[in-house]
Design an enzyme around this catalytic site. Structure first.
Site, PDB file in Angstrom:
ATOM      1  N   CYS A 142       0.610  -1.316  -0.131  1.00 33.12           N
ATOM      2  CA  CYS A 142      -0.062   0.033   0.135  1.00 33.12           C
ATOM      3  C   CYS A 142       1.009   1.193  -0.068  1.00 33.12           C
ATOM      4  O   CYS A 142       1.551   1.496  -1.075  1.00 33.12           O
ATOM      5  CB  CYS A 142      -0.949   0.092   1.247  1.00 33.12           C
ATOM      6  SG  CYS A 142      -2.296   1.142   0.760  1.00 33.12           S
ATOM      7  N   HIS A 235      -4.382  -4.329   0.079  1.00 29.51           N
ATOM      8  CA  HIS A 235      -4.163  -4.811   1.769  1.00 29.51           C
ATOM      9  C   HIS A 235      -4.695  -6.387   1.546  1.00 29.51           C
ATOM     10  O   HIS A 235      -5.637  -6.760   2.101  1.00 29.51           O
ATOM     11  CB  HIS A 235      -4.933  -4.015   2.664  1.00 29.51           C
ATOM     12  CG  HIS A 235      -4.154  -2.695   3.030  1.00 29.51           C
ATOM     13  ND1 HIS A 235      -3.111  -2.805   3.730  1.00 29.51           N
ATOM     14  CD2 HIS A 235      -4.447  -1.380   2.790  1.00 29.51           C
ATOM     15  CE1 HIS A 235      -2.766  -1.665   3.818  1.00 29.51           C
ATOM     16  NE2 HIS A 235      -3.550  -0.827   3.330  1.00 29.51           N
ATOM     17  N   GLU A 237      -3.677  -8.822   3.053  1.00 28.10           N
ATOM     18  CA  GLU A 237      -3.171  -9.352   4.219  1.00 28.10           C
ATOM     19  C   GLU A 237      -4.496  -8.970   5.440  1.00 28.10           C
ATOM     20  O   GLU A 237      -4.555  -9.535   6.519  1.00 28.10           O
ATOM     21  CB  GLU A 237      -2.060  -8.636   4.797  1.00 28.10           C
ATOM     22  CG  GLU A 237      -1.972  -7.617   5.282  1.00 28.10           C
ATOM     23  CD  GLU A 237      -2.253  -6.232   4.545  1.00 28.10           C
ATOM     24  OE1 GLU A 237      -2.117  -5.196   4.996  1.00 28.10           O
ATOM     25  OE2 GLU A 237      -1.969  -6.514   3.268  1.00 28.10           O
TER      26      GLU A 237
END
Length: 310
Positions: A142, A235, A237
Site C-alpha cells: 500500500c 491490502h 493481508e
C-alpha cells in the site's frame, strides 16, 4: 509453516487457536535447518493487528521463518503501547549490519500528505536504499508501494476524488510470472486509500512489470528486478473485519465515509462481512516466500558475494 516468534508475543495465542504452527526460540534451537530471516517494518498504527495479519499470511508453506519486527525510530506511535514496542520491536540502527532473506514494509496512514512531509521519510529512504544491498526480496504494501514507486522510479502518487474503500476485482495480466502462479483469472483484494500511483505511469516504466490490476482500483501487483522488489498496492493481508473496523472508526469520528464496496452482504453493515480474498492472499505470500525468497537466497547470508546485492 512454522513461524518463529518470541514466546510471549500476544499474537501467538491467537495463531495457535487458529491451528497455525508457531514455534518459540527454544524449540527453534533444535531445528537442524536454516530458517528464513524476514524483517517486517511495521508502519501501521495498530501494530498488533498488523502483526497478526502478516503472520497469518506467512504461515502457509513448510518453510521455517524467523520474523523480526522493526518500527521507525523517527516516529512516535500513539496507538501501540511503548512497552510492546520496547519488548518486541527493533530499530534500523540495530539491524542495519544484518542481511535478510526477505523484508515486508507495511502501509501507513500518511497518504494524504506528500512523501517529504512524513516525519520518517528520510529514514524510509535510507531503509529502501539499504534493502537493495541487504535483502534478497522486499515486499512493499500500500503506502510502502507508493513510496517505492516514488523513491526508485520517480512516479508520484495522486489524490483520488473519493476514498478507494472496499473489495475489488483484479485480473491477472501476466500468468507466466511465479508470483501469480495458482491465481484465478479474476480475484478479489481489499483496498483502503485516498491516493493512487497512476497505472499509466507504472505501465510506462520499463523497470516495472504489472502482474494484476483492476479497472476501478488500478494496479495491484507489480514486480521489478526479477522479484527483488515487489509492490502490492492494496491490502490482501487484511482480515475479515479490518474494513468494518475502519468504517465504524470513521463514522464514530464524524468523518464522511462511504460503505465499503462489495464487502457486506446486500450492503448491510449489520451483516457479517464476507471473507472473499483469503485464499489468494495466502497464495501471494506463499509464492513470494517460495519463488523470490527461499529459491533465490543463499544458504549463508553472511557469505554473499557483494555483486549479488547490486
Amino acid at each position: 509453516m512454522p513461524i518463529r516468534i518470541q514466546r510471549d508475543l500476544p499474537a501467538r495465542e491467537i495463531l495457535e487457536n487458529e491451528n497455525i504452527f508457531v514455534m518459540d526460540e527454544y524449540r527453534a534451537m533444535h531445528q537442524d535447518i536454516r530458517p528464513l530471516q524476514v524483517l517486517i517494518l511495521n508502519n501501521m498504527p495498530l501494530k498488533q493487528d498488523t502483526e497478526l495479519q502478516l503472520l497469518r499470511a506467512l504461515s502457509n508453506t513448510p518453510l521455517q521463518i524467523d520474523v523480526t519486527f522493526m518500527n521507525a525510530k523517527s516516529h512516535v506511535s500513539l496507538n501501540t503501547p511503548a512497552s510492546h514496542l520496547n519488548k518486541f520491536y527493533t530499530t534500523f540502527d540495530e539491524v542495519k549490519n544484518n542481511k535478510y532473506d526477505g523484508m515486508i514494509i507495511t502501509g501507513a496512514p500518511v497518504e494524504d500528505i506528500s512523501f517529504e512531509e512524513v516525519d520518517y521519510w528520510e529514514e524510509t529512504c535510507e531503509i529502501l536504499d539499504w534493502a537493495q544491498t541487504h535483502v534478497t526480496s522486499t515486499l512493499h504494501i500500500c503506502w510502502a508501494a507508493q513510496a517505492g514507486f516514488y523513491h526508485y522510479y520517480g512516479i508520484n502518487k495522486r489524490k483520488l476524488s473519493q476514498k478507494l474503500f472496499g473489495v475489488y476485482e483484479h485480473r491477472v495480466s501476466n500468468r507466466k510470472i511465479p508470483l501469480v502462479r495458482g491465481f484465478d483469472d479474476i480475484f478479489l483484494a481489499p483496498h483502503s486509500r485516498h491516493t493512487e500511483t497512476p497505472a499509466e505511469e507504472i505501465h510506462a516504466c520499463k523497470e516495472l512489470m504489472v502482474l494484476a490490476e483492476s479497472p476501478v482500483a488500478g494496479v495491484l501487483l507489480a514486480i521489478a528486478e526479477g522479484g527483488r522488489k515487489i509492490f502490492v498496492a492494496g491490502h490482501p493481508e487484511y482480515d475479515r473485519y479490518t474494513l468494518n473496523n475502519e468504517y465504524h472508526r470513521d463514522l464514530d469520528k464524524g468523518l464522511q465515509i462511504q460503505l465499503p464496496y462489495n464487502y457486506y452482504p446486500d450492503d448491510n453493515p449489520d451483516e457479517k462481512p464476507l471473507l472473499q480474498w483469503r485464499a489468494h492472499s495466502n497464495n501471494l505470500y506463499s509464492n513470494w516466500l517460495n519463488y523470490y525468497v527461499y529459491q533465490m537466497t543463499p544458504y549463508d547470508l553472511g557469505e554473499v558475494p557483494a555483486a549479488m546485492w547490486i
